[in-house]
Scaffold this motif. Structure first.
Motif, PDB file in Angstrom:
ATOM      1  N   ARG A  64       0.880  -1.180   0.000  1.00  0.00           N
ATOM      2  CA  ARG A  64       0.000   0.000   0.000  1.00  0.00           C
ATOM      3  C   ARG A  64       0.913   1.224   0.000  1.00  0.00           C
ATOM      4  NH1 ARG A  64      -2.834  -0.830   4.563  1.00  0.00           N
ATOM      5  NH2 ARG A  64      -4.590  -1.801   3.475  1.00  0.00           N
ATOM      6  N   GLN A  65       0.744   2.079  -0.988  1.00  0.00           N
ATOM      7  CA  GLN A  65       1.586   3.258  -1.138  1.00  0.00           C
ATOM      8  C   GLN A  65       0.720   4.487  -1.400  1.00  0.00           C
ATOM      9  OE1 GLN A  65       4.911   3.117  -0.633  1.00  0.00           O
ATOM     10  NE2 GLN A  65       4.785   0.911  -0.327  1.00  0.00           N
ATOM     11  N   SER A  66       1.353   5.647  -1.401  1.00  0.00           N
ATOM     12  CA  SER A  66       0.669   6.900  -1.716  1.00  0.00           C
ATOM     13  C   SER A  66       1.584   7.743  -2.594  1.00  0.00           C
ATOM     14  CB  SER A  66       0.320   7.661  -0.434  1.00  0.00           C
ATOM     15  OG  SER A  66       1.509   8.098   0.204  1.00  0.00           O
ATOM     16  N   ALA A  67       1.123   8.928  -2.953  1.00  0.00           N
ATOM     17  CA  ALA A  67       1.929   9.797  -3.828  1.00  0.00           C
ATOM     18  C   ALA A  67       1.817  11.253  -3.395  1.00  0.00           C
ATOM     19  CB  ALA A  67       1.479   9.634  -5.275  1.00  0.00           C
ATOM     20  N   GLU A  68       1.789  11.499  -2.079  1.00  0.00           N
ATOM     21  CA  GLU A  68       1.578  12.867  -1.608  1.00  0.00           C
ATOM     22  C   GLU A  68       2.855  13.683  -1.458  1.00  0.00           C
ATOM     23  OE1 GLU A  68       2.711  11.071   2.264  1.00  0.00           O
ATOM     24  OE2 GLU A  68       1.774  10.358   0.444  1.00  0.00           O
ATOM     25  N   THR A  69       4.017  13.046  -1.504  1.00  0.00           N
ATOM     26  CA  THR A  69       5.291  13.751  -1.410  1.00  0.00           C
ATOM     27  C   THR A  69       6.250  13.162  -2.447  1.00  0.00           C
ATOM     28  OG1 THR A  69       6.256  12.204   0.185  1.00  0.00           O
ATOM     29  CG2 THR A  69       5.009  14.079   1.107  1.00  0.00           C
ATOM     30  N   PHE A 109       5.853  -5.036 -11.886  1.00  0.00           N
ATOM     31  CA  PHE A 109       6.027  -5.358 -13.305  1.00  0.00           C
ATOM     32  C   PHE A 109       7.090  -6.442 -13.513  1.00  0.00           C
ATOM     33  CE2 PHE A 109       4.101  -1.093 -14.239  1.00  0.00           C
ATOM     34  CZ  PHE A 109       2.998  -1.589 -14.917  1.00  0.00           C
ATOM     35  N   GLU A 110       8.170  -6.381 -12.745  1.00  0.00           N
ATOM     36  CA  GLU A 110       9.213  -7.413 -12.845  1.00  0.00           C
ATOM     37  C   GLU A 110       8.650  -8.778 -12.454  1.00  0.00           C
ATOM     38  OE1 GLU A 110      12.514  -6.151 -10.445  1.00  0.00           O
ATOM     39  OE2 GLU A 110      12.876  -4.388 -11.695  1.00  0.00           O
ATOM     40  N   ASN A 111       7.879  -8.833 -11.377  1.00  0.00           N
ATOM     41  CA  ASN A 111       7.273 -10.100 -10.955  1.00  0.00           C
ATOM     42  C   ASN A 111       6.352 -10.644 -12.044  1.00  0.00           C
ATOM     43  OD1 ASN A 111       8.543 -10.096  -8.484  1.00  0.00           O
ATOM     44  ND2 ASN A 111       6.799  -9.279  -7.364  1.00  0.00           N
ATOM     45  N   THR A 112       5.596  -9.764 -12.680  1.00  0.00           N
ATOM     46  CA  THR A 112       4.694 -10.189 -13.750  1.00  0.00           C
ATOM     47  C   THR A 112       5.490 -10.714 -14.940  1.00  0.00           C
ATOM     48  OG1 THR A 112       3.016  -8.599 -13.064  1.00  0.00           O
ATOM     49  CG2 THR A 112       2.881  -9.424 -15.329  1.00  0.00           C
ATOM     50  N   ARG A 113       6.512  -9.987 -15.335  1.00  0.00           N
ATOM     51  CA  ARG A 113       7.332 -10.384 -16.475  1.00  0.00           C
ATOM     52  C   ARG A 113       7.983 -11.745 -16.241  1.00  0.00           C
ATOM     53  NH1 ARG A 113      10.795  -6.158 -16.826  1.00  0.00           N
ATOM     54  NH2 ARG A 113      12.322  -7.238 -15.571  1.00  0.00           N
ATOM     55  N   GLU A 114       8.357 -12.017 -14.984  1.00  0.00           N
ATOM     56  CA  GLU A 114       9.034 -13.269 -14.640  1.00  0.00           C
ATOM     57  C   GLU A 114       8.064 -14.361 -14.184  1.00  0.00           C
ATOM     58  OE1 GLU A 114      11.982 -12.082 -11.787  1.00  0.00           O
ATOM     59  OE2 GLU A 114      12.901 -10.660 -13.176  1.00  0.00           O
ATOM     60  N   ASN A 115       6.755 -14.114 -14.317  1.00  0.00           N
ATOM     61  CA  ASN A 115       5.718 -15.092 -13.925  1.00  0.00           C
ATOM     62  C   ASN A 115       5.894 -15.584 -12.495  1.00  0.00           C
ATOM     63  OD1 ASN A 115       4.331 -15.095 -16.429  1.00  0.00           O
ATOM     64  ND2 ASN A 115       5.939 -16.384 -17.276  1.00  0.00           N
ATOM     65  N   LYS A 116       6.140 -14.666 -11.572  1.00  0.00           N
ATOM     66  CA  LYS A 116       6.387 -15.038 -10.181  1.00  0.00           C
ATOM     67  C   LYS A 116       5.118 -15.061  -9.323  1.00  0.00           C
ATOM     68  CE  LYS A 116      11.182 -13.635  -9.806  1.00  0.00           C
ATOM     69  NZ  LYS A 116      12.132 -12.766  -9.107  1.00  0.00           N
ATOM     70  N   GLY A 117       3.991 -14.677  -9.858  1.00  0.00           N
ATOM     71  CA  GLY A 117       2.762 -14.643  -9.077  1.00  0.00           C
ATOM     72  C   GLY A 117       2.133 -13.272  -9.100  1.00  0.00           C
ATOM     73  N   LEU A 118       1.035 -13.144  -8.380  1.00  0.00           N
ATOM     74  CA  LEU A 118       0.265 -11.907  -8.372  1.00  0.00           C
ATOM     75  C   LEU A 118       0.955 -10.815  -7.564  1.00  0.00           C
ATOM     76  CD1 LEU A 118      -2.525 -10.458  -8.945  1.00  0.00           C
ATOM     77  CD2 LEU A 118      -3.129 -11.202  -6.644  1.00  0.00           C
ATOM     78  N   SER A 119       1.018  -9.630  -8.120  1.00  0.00           N
ATOM     79  CA  SER A 119       1.454  -8.442  -7.397  1.00  0.00           C
ATOM     80  C   SER A 119       0.272  -7.493  -7.324  1.00  0.00           C
ATOM     81  CB  SER A 119       2.615  -7.751  -8.111  1.00  0.00           C
ATOM     82  OG  SER A 119       3.771  -8.553  -8.085  1.00  0.00           O
ATOM     83  N   PHE A 120       0.098  -6.845  -6.174  1.00  0.00           N
ATOM     84  CA  PHE A 120      -1.032  -5.937  -5.971  1.00  0.00           C
ATOM     85  C   PHE A 120      -0.532  -4.690  -5.271  1.00  0.00           C
ATOM     86  CE2 PHE A 120      -4.596  -4.274  -3.514  1.00  0.00           C
ATOM     87  CZ  PHE A 120      -5.596  -4.246  -4.464  1.00  0.00           C
ATOM     88  N   ILE A 121      -0.851  -3.522  -5.840  1.00  0.00           N
ATOM     89  CA  ILE A 121      -0.482  -2.247  -5.241  1.00  0.00           C
ATOM     90  C   ILE A 121      -1.758  -1.454  -4.991  1.00  0.00           C
ATOM     91  CG2 ILE A 121       0.789  -0.085  -5.489  1.00  0.00           C
ATOM     92  CD1 ILE A 121       2.602  -1.555  -7.501  1.00  0.00           C
ATOM     93  N   GLU A 122      -1.997  -1.097  -3.730  1.00  0.00           N
ATOM     94  CA  GLU A 122      -3.090  -0.186  -3.393  1.00  0.00           C
ATOM     95  C   GLU A 122      -2.480   1.205  -3.257  1.00  0.00           C
ATOM     96  OE1 GLU A 122      -6.590   0.559  -0.095  1.00  0.00           O
ATOM     97  OE2 GLU A 122      -4.923  -0.730   0.430  1.00  0.00           O
ATOM     98  N   ILE A 123      -3.074   2.179  -3.930  1.00  0.00           N
ATOM     99  CA  ILE A 123      -2.575   3.554  -3.854  1.00  0.00           C
ATOM    100  C   ILE A 123      -3.597   4.386  -3.088  1.00  0.00           C
ATOM    101  CG2 ILE A 123      -1.830   5.586  -5.133  1.00  0.00           C
ATOM    102  CD1 ILE A 123      -1.166   3.651  -7.459  1.00  0.00           C
ATOM    103  N   VAL A 124      -3.172   4.896  -1.938  1.00  0.00           N
ATOM    104  CA  VAL A 124      -4.025   5.750  -1.119  1.00  0.00           C
ATOM    105  C   VAL A 124      -3.870   7.169  -1.646  1.00  0.00           C
ATOM    106  CG1 VAL A 124      -4.524   6.560   1.218  1.00  0.00           C
ATOM    107  CG2 VAL A 124      -3.653   4.245   0.869  1.00  0.00           C
ATOM    108  N   GLY A 125      -4.972   7.784  -2.030  1.00  0.00           N
ATOM    109  CA  GLY A 125      -4.904   9.117  -2.618  1.00  0.00           C
ATOM    110  C   GLY A 125      -6.009  10.023  -2.127  1.00  0.00           C
ATOM    111  N   THR A 126      -5.928  11.253  -2.571  1.00  0.00           N
ATOM    112  CA  THR A 126      -6.900  12.272  -2.164  1.00  0.00           C
ATOM    113  C   THR A 126      -7.884  12.558  -3.286  1.00  0.00           C
ATOM    114  OG1 THR A 126      -5.536  14.087  -2.977  1.00  0.00           O
ATOM    115  CG2 THR A 126      -5.173  13.396  -0.702  1.00  0.00           C
TER     116      THR A 126
END
Length: 87
Positions: free
Chosen positions: A18-23, A38-55
């Motif tokens: 879980r990440q944000s982009a406020e700074t 993206f690297e994990n996807t390219r290498e077929n390593k499994g699911l990657s999930f990013i939650e972006i907390v925003g305003t």
């Protein structure tokens, strides 16, 4: 509902964060997380999930600065930033 925590428990997930982009520093962390996903996807390593907390400055009817302050005070305690799973 804390979807990110739920996804981290699923078998087959490789990277969950879980990440944000406020700074500028937060943007750098988010960029590194996206690169890793993206690297994990390219290498077929499994699911990657990013939650972006925003305003939503317009929806909240706050200035961008006030929106970031509100997010830090109210959202980050409930949705803490960081990596939940990295295998």
């Amino acid at each position: 509902m804390k979807i990110t925590e739920m996804i981290a428990m699923l078998p087959g997930t490789r990277f969950v964060t879980r990440q944000s982009a406020e700074t500028p520093g937060a943007v750098r962390k988010l960029k590194k997380a996206a690169q890793k996903a993206f690297e994990n996807t390219r290498e077929n390593k499994g699911l990657s999930f990013i939650e972006i907390v925003g305003t939503c400055s317009s929806g909240w009817k706050l200035s961008p600065v006030k929106s970031n302050e509100w997010m830090k005070e109210n959202m980050f305690p409930y949705y803490p930033l960081g990596t939940l799973k990295d295998e």
